[in-house]
Scaffold this active site. Structure first.
Site, mmCIF file in Angstrom:
data_model
loop_
_atom_site.group_PDB
_atom_site.id
_atom_site.type_symbol
_atom_site.label_atom_id
_atom_site.label_comp_id
_atom_site.label_asym_id
_atom_site.label_seq_id
_atom_site.Cartn_x
_atom_site.Cartn_y
_atom_site.Cartn_z
ATOM 1 N N SER A 51 0.866 -1.186 0.000
ATOM 2 C CA SER A 51 0.000 0.000 0.000
ATOM 3 C C SER A 51 0.896 1.228 0.000
ATOM 4 O O SER A 51 2.062 1.157 0.423
ATOM 5 C CB SER A 51 -0.858 0.009 1.273
ATOM 6 N N TYR A 83 -1.922 -1.122 10.432
ATOM 7 C CA TYR A 83 -1.987 -1.278 8.976
ATOM 8 C C TYR A 83 -0.717 -0.726 8.333
ATOM 9 O O TYR A 83 -0.048 -1.400 7.533
ATOM 10 C CB TYR A 83 -3.225 -0.552 8.432
#
Ligand code: NAP
Length: 256
Positions: A142, A155
């Site tokens: 990401s 995350y």
């Protein structure tokens, strides 16, 4: 990619689904895994209508023994995994909290699914890839693996670490005809991302639509298919020179 055996985790919806479908269009055989049987069945149906071959494996990657079960099933059914796509992931949107109030259980769960499962799956598929002098590892990281974000410590940390795992893997296998690369999507339309935008809209006091418009310099969210296009490229023979990279598909949001 004709007849290559590909394993895509988290293939039931979103980015994983788009990657599996594009791979199937290229003639790869698709082992698809996630927890939701109905979503996998729906994808399998679509793959079959375009003449593709597919195998459904329902399992939960928060369980340490799942990677061995999954790889075993593919190997016994078809042969060794040649293309591994570590796509399954848990978003911050499931339990967003400032670091000071962060849930330790959610931290551990995020690390397990976003980092430990890719690590275990990579270890399981690499030996035969090395024997065959060919393999592709694609880790869906990401842009949160390059920059930090609000209320998403687990995350962001898991995606930074996944990029580190990718680079280490790439270094070790470079001379074996194997590549390991990370794809770093920006804000991409999916169930996970919609939940996150809903949370951020409330947090920032703006409308969902406004946030969506400003999510990338494109003035919109990315579509899963736009991310999948890069996965197809990296999985091909021609991409053998691209190794150990973390490549953004973010519409220009993060320039490094
Ligand atoms: P999504 O639509 O929520 O899909 C996530 C997939 O992962 C689902 O198929 C889900 O299936 C599976 N999954 C989640 N937990 C699992 C578990 N414990 N065991 C097995 N499978 C599990 O999200 P997405 O946006 O497409 O995300 C795909 C990947 O892209 C993730 O790694 C995510 O971090 C990354 N990413 C997404 C964005 C974005 O904006 N969308 C941006 C950057 C990176 P089940 O729930 O059925 O298990």
């Amino acid at each position: 990619m004709k007849n290559r055996i590909a394993l895509v985790t988290g293939a039931g919806r979103g980015i994983g689904r788009a990657i599996a479908l594009k791979f199937a269009h290229q003639g790869a055989r698709l082992a698809i895994t996630a927890r939701s049987q109905d979503q996998l069945s729906n994808l399998a149906q679509e793959i079959r209508t375009i003449g593709g071959e597919t195998m459904i494996i329902v399992d939960d990657l928060s369980d340490d023994s799942a990677p061995a079960r999954i790889v075993d099933q593919v190997t016994k059914g078809w042969g060794p995994v040649e293309i591994l796509v570590n796509n399954a992931g848990i978003g911050s949107s499931q339990n967003p909290k400032p670091l000071l109030n962060f849930s330790d259980d959610f931290w551990n769960l995020t690390m397990q699914v976003n980092l430990t499962a890719p690590y275990l799956l990579t270890k399981l598929v690499l030996p035969v890839m090395i024997e065959q002098h060919w393999g592709r590892i694609l880790n869906i990281a990401s842009i949160a693996g390059k920059v930090g974000g609000f209320h998403s410590a687990a995350y962001s940390a898991s995606k930074h670490a996944l990029i580190g795992l990718t680079k280490s893997t790439a270094t070790e296998v470079a001379s074996e005809g194997i590549t390991a690369n990370a794809i770093c999507p920006g804000v991409t339309r999916s169930e996970m991302n919609t939940l996150r935008l809903e949370y951020d809209a409330i947090r920032l006091g703006v409308t969902f639509e406004k946030l969506e418009e400003t999510a990338t310099p494109l003035g919109r969210r990315l579509e899963p298919e736009e991310v999948a296009t890069l996965a197809v490229y990296l999985a091909q023979n021609d991409a053998r020179g691209v190794n150990g990279q973390s490549i953004n598909v973010c519409g220009g949001a993060v320039p490094f």
